[in-house]
Design a protein around this motif. Structure first.
Motif, short mmCIF file in Angstrom:
data_model
loop_
_atom_site.label_atom_id
_atom_site.label_comp_id
_atom_site.label_asym_id
_atom_site.label_seq_id
_atom_site.Cartn_x
_atom_site.Cartn_y
_atom_site.Cartn_z
N ILE A 174 23.52 40.19 39.10
CA ILE A 174 24.47 41.13 39.68
C ILE A 174 25.72 41.05 38.83
O ILE A 174 26.13 39.96 38.41
CB ILE A 174 24.76 40.82 41.17
N LYS A 175 26.30 42.20 38.51
CA LYS A 175 27.49 42.24 37.67
C LYS A 175 28.65 42.78 38.50
O LYS A 175 28.54 43.83 39.15
CB LYS A 175 27.26 43.14 36.45
N LEU A 176 29.76 42.05 38.48
CA LEU A 176 30.97 42.42 39.20
C LEU A 176 32.13 42.45 38.23
O LEU A 176 32.09 41.80 37.18
CB LEU A 176 31.28 41.39 40.29
N VAL A 177 33.18 43.20 38.57
CA VAL A 177 34.42 43.21 37.78
C VAL A 177 35.59 43.00 38.72
O VAL A 177 35.50 43.28 39.92
CB VAL A 177 34.63 44.52 36.97
N LYS A 178 36.69 42.55 38.15
CA LYS A 178 37.92 42.31 38.91
C LYS A 178 38.39 43.61 39.57
O LYS A 178 38.38 44.67 38.95
CB LYS A 178 38.98 41.79 37.95
N ASN A 179 38.80 43.51 40.82
CA ASN A 179 39.36 44.65 41.54
C ASN A 179 40.85 44.71 41.23
O ASN A 179 41.62 43.90 41.74
CB ASN A 179 39.12 44.48 43.04
N PRO A 180 41.30 45.65 40.40
CA PRO A 180 42.71 45.71 40.03
C PRO A 180 43.62 46.11 41.20
O PRO A 180 44.82 45.90 41.15
CB PRO A 180 42.76 46.77 38.93
N ASP A 181 43.04 46.66 42.26
CA ASP A 181 43.81 47.11 43.42
C ASP A 181 43.69 46.15 44.60
O ASP A 181 43.98 46.53 45.74
CB ASP A 181 43.34 48.50 43.85
N TYR A 182 43.27 44.91 44.34
CA TYR A 182 43.07 43.94 45.42
C TYR A 182 44.40 43.71 46.15
O TYR A 182 45.44 43.55 45.52
CB TYR A 182 42.52 42.63 44.87
N PHE A 183 44.36 43.68 47.48
CA PHE A 183 45.59 43.58 48.27
C PHE A 183 46.26 42.21 48.19
O PHE A 183 47.44 42.10 48.51
CB PHE A 183 45.33 43.97 49.72
N LYS A 184 45.56 41.19 47.76
CA LYS A 184 46.17 39.87 47.59
C LYS A 184 46.69 39.80 46.15
O LYS A 184 45.91 39.59 45.22
CB LYS A 184 45.18 38.75 47.86
N LYS A 185 47.97 40.03 45.98
CA LYS A 185 48.57 40.11 44.65
C LYS A 185 48.34 38.84 43.84
O LYS A 185 48.43 37.75 44.36
CB LYS A 185 50.07 40.41 44.76
N GLY A 186 48.01 39.03 42.55
CA GLY A 186 47.75 37.90 41.67
C GLY A 186 46.32 37.39 41.70
O GLY A 186 45.95 36.52 40.94
N LEU A 187 45.51 37.93 42.59
CA LEU A 187 44.11 37.51 42.70
C LEU A 187 43.21 38.70 42.38
O LEU A 187 43.62 39.84 42.56
CB LEU A 187 43.82 37.01 44.12
N PRO A 188 42.02 38.47 41.95
CA PRO A 188 41.43 37.20 41.60
C PRO A 188 41.94 36.72 40.23
O PRO A 188 42.50 37.49 39.45
CB PRO A 188 39.93 37.50 41.56
N TYR A 189 41.70 35.46 39.97
CA TYR A 189 42.16 34.88 38.72
C TYR A 189 41.28 35.27 37.53
O TYR A 189 41.72 35.30 36.41
CB TYR A 189 42.21 33.35 38.80
N LEU A 190 40.02 35.56 37.80
CA LEU A 190 39.05 35.88 36.75
C LEU A 190 38.89 37.38 36.58
O LEU A 190 39.03 38.13 37.53
CB LEU A 190 37.66 35.32 37.11
N ASP A 191 38.54 37.82 35.36
CA ASP A 191 38.20 39.21 35.15
C ASP A 191 36.76 39.46 35.57
O ASP A 191 36.38 40.52 35.92
CB ASP A 191 38.38 39.60 33.68
#
Length: 168
Positions: free
Chosen positions: A151-168
């Motif tokens: 399964i392939k995932l990418v960082k959610n640039p609009d995540y409501f917890k600012k500064g997270l996630p740490y990984l791309d």
């Protein structure tokens, strides 16, 4: 869990879970009624699904309808249905407040909601689509799945917890 969020979650930095380590996630707060048969959550108003639609109390209601087998849409398998047999109904009180009504008091429901097995689902996405292309509110967005392989995932640039996630 990387794709979805819960209403509440155990504090991930505590070595042992307890009722005292439950923190808000999609909810900002919660309160019991006097009889302990209605649990009301105030919801965040800055959360969006990965497709850009807003997360609202209607999504919480739809999630419980789906989990309890009350929705037209169905899971292929639903082992969590019995978890919520004590829930009589879920009501949306405007866009950002929801109440879970219980048949009888059940303090453990908050712990069940904080487990990794109670993510909130989008009303506008079918259960069939969720199996092959899930849409969540979590820190990572779904890209692709190779059945029984990856399964392939990418960082959610609009995540409501600012500064997270740490990984791309």
């Amino acid at each position: 869990m990387p794709i979805f969020n819960n209403l509440v979650l155990y504090d991930q930095y505590k070595p042992q879970n307890s009722m005292g380590t439950i923190e808000p996630e999609l909810a900002t707060s919660w309160a019991w009624d006097q009889a302990n048969t209605a649990l009301t959550f105030k919801l965040r108003n800055d959360v969006k699904w990965h497709d850009g639609k807003p997360f609202t109390s209607q999504d919480v209601k739809c999630t419980f309808d789906l989990l309890q087998g009350k929705a037209q849409d169905k899971f292929r398998k639903n082992p969590r249905k019995d978890w919520f047999a004590n829930v009589s109904e879920v009501t949306a009180n405007g866009d950002y407040e929801v109440t879970i009504h219980l048949k009888r008091p059940q303090p453990s429901i908050l712990a069940m909601l904080a487990s990794g097995y109670t993510p909130m689902y989008a009303c506008h996405v079918t259960a069939a689509q969720m199996r092959t292309h899930p849409i969540g509110t979590g820190p990572f967005k779904f890209v692709e799945m190779k059945q029984n392989e990856s399964i392939k995932l990418v960082k959610n640039p609009d995540y409501f917890k600012k500064g997270l996630p740490y990984l791309d």
